[in-house]
Design an enzyme around this catalytic site. Structure first.
Site, PDB file in Angstrom:
ATOM      1  CB  CYS A   1      -3.072  -1.225 -15.657  1.00 57.12           C
ATOM      2  SG  CYS A   1      -1.858  -2.180 -16.566  1.00 57.12           S
TER       3      CYS A   1
ATOM      4  CB  CYS B   1      -0.899   0.032   1.240  1.00 61.09           C
ATOM      5  SG  CYS B   1      -2.193  -1.210   1.211  1.00 61.09           S
TER       6      CYS B   1
END
Ligand code: SAH
Length: 454
Positions: free
Chosen positions: A409, A83
């Site tokens: 992406c 993250c």
């Protein structure tokens, strides 16, 4: 500016991988991981380059209003590299992702198209349907976790907030099995030890799970016991495989697998269509948000029922099969043989007889189709991170489809490829980012390119 200098810096934005960007009074740029735009930060210089350097956050002098109150909701953040954005609120994260797309387009295009607000993900936590957990050793016990940023050191994480809870239970069951039977754990430095990782894919729409234990070898001691433990941890487990991965590479999976339980595919539902997914096939990792992305792609394709659609880099055919009920014909092209078989089976099982799939390199297949006079009305491009090559874009433009729906992406390669399509007689509509990967630095984007009538 020298290494180890201590500076006070305002942080003004983010890099593409989610590090904060600070600028000294002299205009020198420092990238400082896990800072937030709006912070006034005390930063230790760790690396000095010619035009930019890297720093480490030492203290927050004045925290950004975008910051969430500490401590972070995950004990592994920020050591774990998974993250990038657990320290700021979701609105700020979406704004950062929008600016990231804007910056990439502005860098490659003299007159960049507008960028819409990022479509937020319906779920911010526990959205991932594919999880690959490396197994390591800590204090003599097996642990799973994720890699530290830019490294292959495992940061143990018992319950990653991006994955379903059941996957954490499965990881614990595997670690307990390894400890109980004294099974060795893979060490990539010495290329020795048996268990490398646990791979899990959830077909949330069908209530199914698939798992694979990735081993540097041919057998797993007491495999029957592990099968029972994983069936208890993962409700609806329909497939358990032992994946044999004996090569010294960073690839997630080896080429060969043995079935320990069930079948070799997992099913999922997207926009009412049932897909069967093999272990190696690509499948979007955020199911609900993927449906939103595909709905947008279908709308941009402007289908009336009469179109021929060419779906390049089609994976298991999810986009083409979603379009098939709304157009005349779908032809998908994909390099991975397993995925092409999944796509063909999907077409058959869903009664979508107007869809067919080719196993080939997208550029070569497009060249051949163009030579045979195939003239699609709509082309879908959904390449991997490196984007499309110029030859493919030239071939596609030569087929003169009215619309090209580009799903990407990676904003940098999207921008590069749009620049080529603009040269080749297309204009770009608004870029629409989708947050498929909350809390990470990744962002997906869809853009419609329309052929300019001459
Ligand atoms: N459109 C699909 C898959 C997108 S991911 C979906 O939405 O699920 C990109 C896909 O391109 C992967 O399935 C990958 O195997 C495939 N691929 C990579 N290189 C390729 C190439 N040169 N030609 C055709 N397909 C390729």
């Amino acid at each position: 500016m020298r290494k180890n200098d201590l500076l006070t810096l305002p942080i003004t934005g983010y890099t593409h991988d989610g590090a904060g960007v600070g600028r000294t009074k002299e205009g020198y740029v420092l990238f400082v991981p896990r800072t937030a735009a709006g912070d006034l930060a005390q930063v230790r210089v760790v690396k000095v380059g010619r035009s930019f350097g890297y720093g480490r956050l030492e203290a927050l002098i004045d925290p950004s209003p975008d910051r969430l109150p500490p401590p972070p909701d995950c004990p592994a953040f920020p050591r774990c590299g998974g993250c990038a954005y657990r320290h700021i609120n979701y609105t700020a994260e979406l704004a950062a992702k929008r600016r990231q797309v804007e910056a990439a387009l502005a860098k490659a295009l003299p007159d960049p198209p507008p960028v819409a607000d990022v479509v937020p993900s319906p779920e911010i936590d526990r959205y991932r349907n594919k999880i690959a957990l490396p197994v390591g050793l800590q204090g003599g016990h097996a642990v799973t976790g994720y890699y530290r940023l830019h490294s292959h050191d495992i940061v143990p994480c018992e319950d990653c907030l991006l994955q379903p809870r059941e996957v954490s239970a499965a990881a614990q069951a595997l670690c307990a099995h390894i400890d109980r039977h004294g099974i060795s754990v893979y060490d990539e430095r010495t290329h020795s030890g048996l268990v490398r990782s646990l791979f899990v894919r959830a077909g949330q729409g069908a209530g199914q799970y698939m798992a694979a234990v990735v081993v540097n070898g041919q057998t797993l001691p007491a495999a029957q016991g592990l099968t029972e433990a994983l069936r208890a941890a993962l409700p609806g487990l329909v497939s358990l495989q032992l994946n044999h991965h004996t090569a010294r590479t960073n690839l997630l999976l080896g080429a060969r697998s043995t079935l320990l339980f069930g079948q070799d595919k997992v099913e999922d539902l997207l926009l009412g269509i049932r897909h069967r997914i093999s272990l190696h096939s690509f499948y979007q990792i955020n199911r609900l948000q993927c449906e939103a992305l595909y709905r947008c792609a279908i709308r941009l394709a402007g289908l009336t029922g009469a179109e021929r659609v060419l779906d390049l880099y089609c994976g298991i055919g999810t986009i083409g099969l979603s379009m098939a009920p709304h157009c005349a014909e779908v032809l998908g092209v994909e390099l991975l043989p397993q995925a092409v078989l999944d796509a063909a089976e999907g077409a058959r099982q869903n009664g979508l007889h107007n869809a067919r799939f080719l196993c080939a390199d997208a550029a070569q297949a497009a060249r051949q189709l163009a030579d045979e006079g195939f003239a699609p009305d709509v082309v879908v491009l959904d390449p991997p991170r490196k984007g499309c090559d110029r030859a493919l874009l030239q071939t596609v433009a030569g087929m003169a489809p009215g619309r090209i729906v580009y799903i990407s992406c990676n904003p940098a390669t999207l921008a590069r490829d749009l620049a080529v399509l603009l040269e080749l007689g297309y204009r770009a509509g608004e870029a629409q980012p989708f947050d498929l990967f909350p809390r990470t630095a990744h962002v997906e984007c869809v853009t419609l390119m329309s052929r300019v009538e001459k």
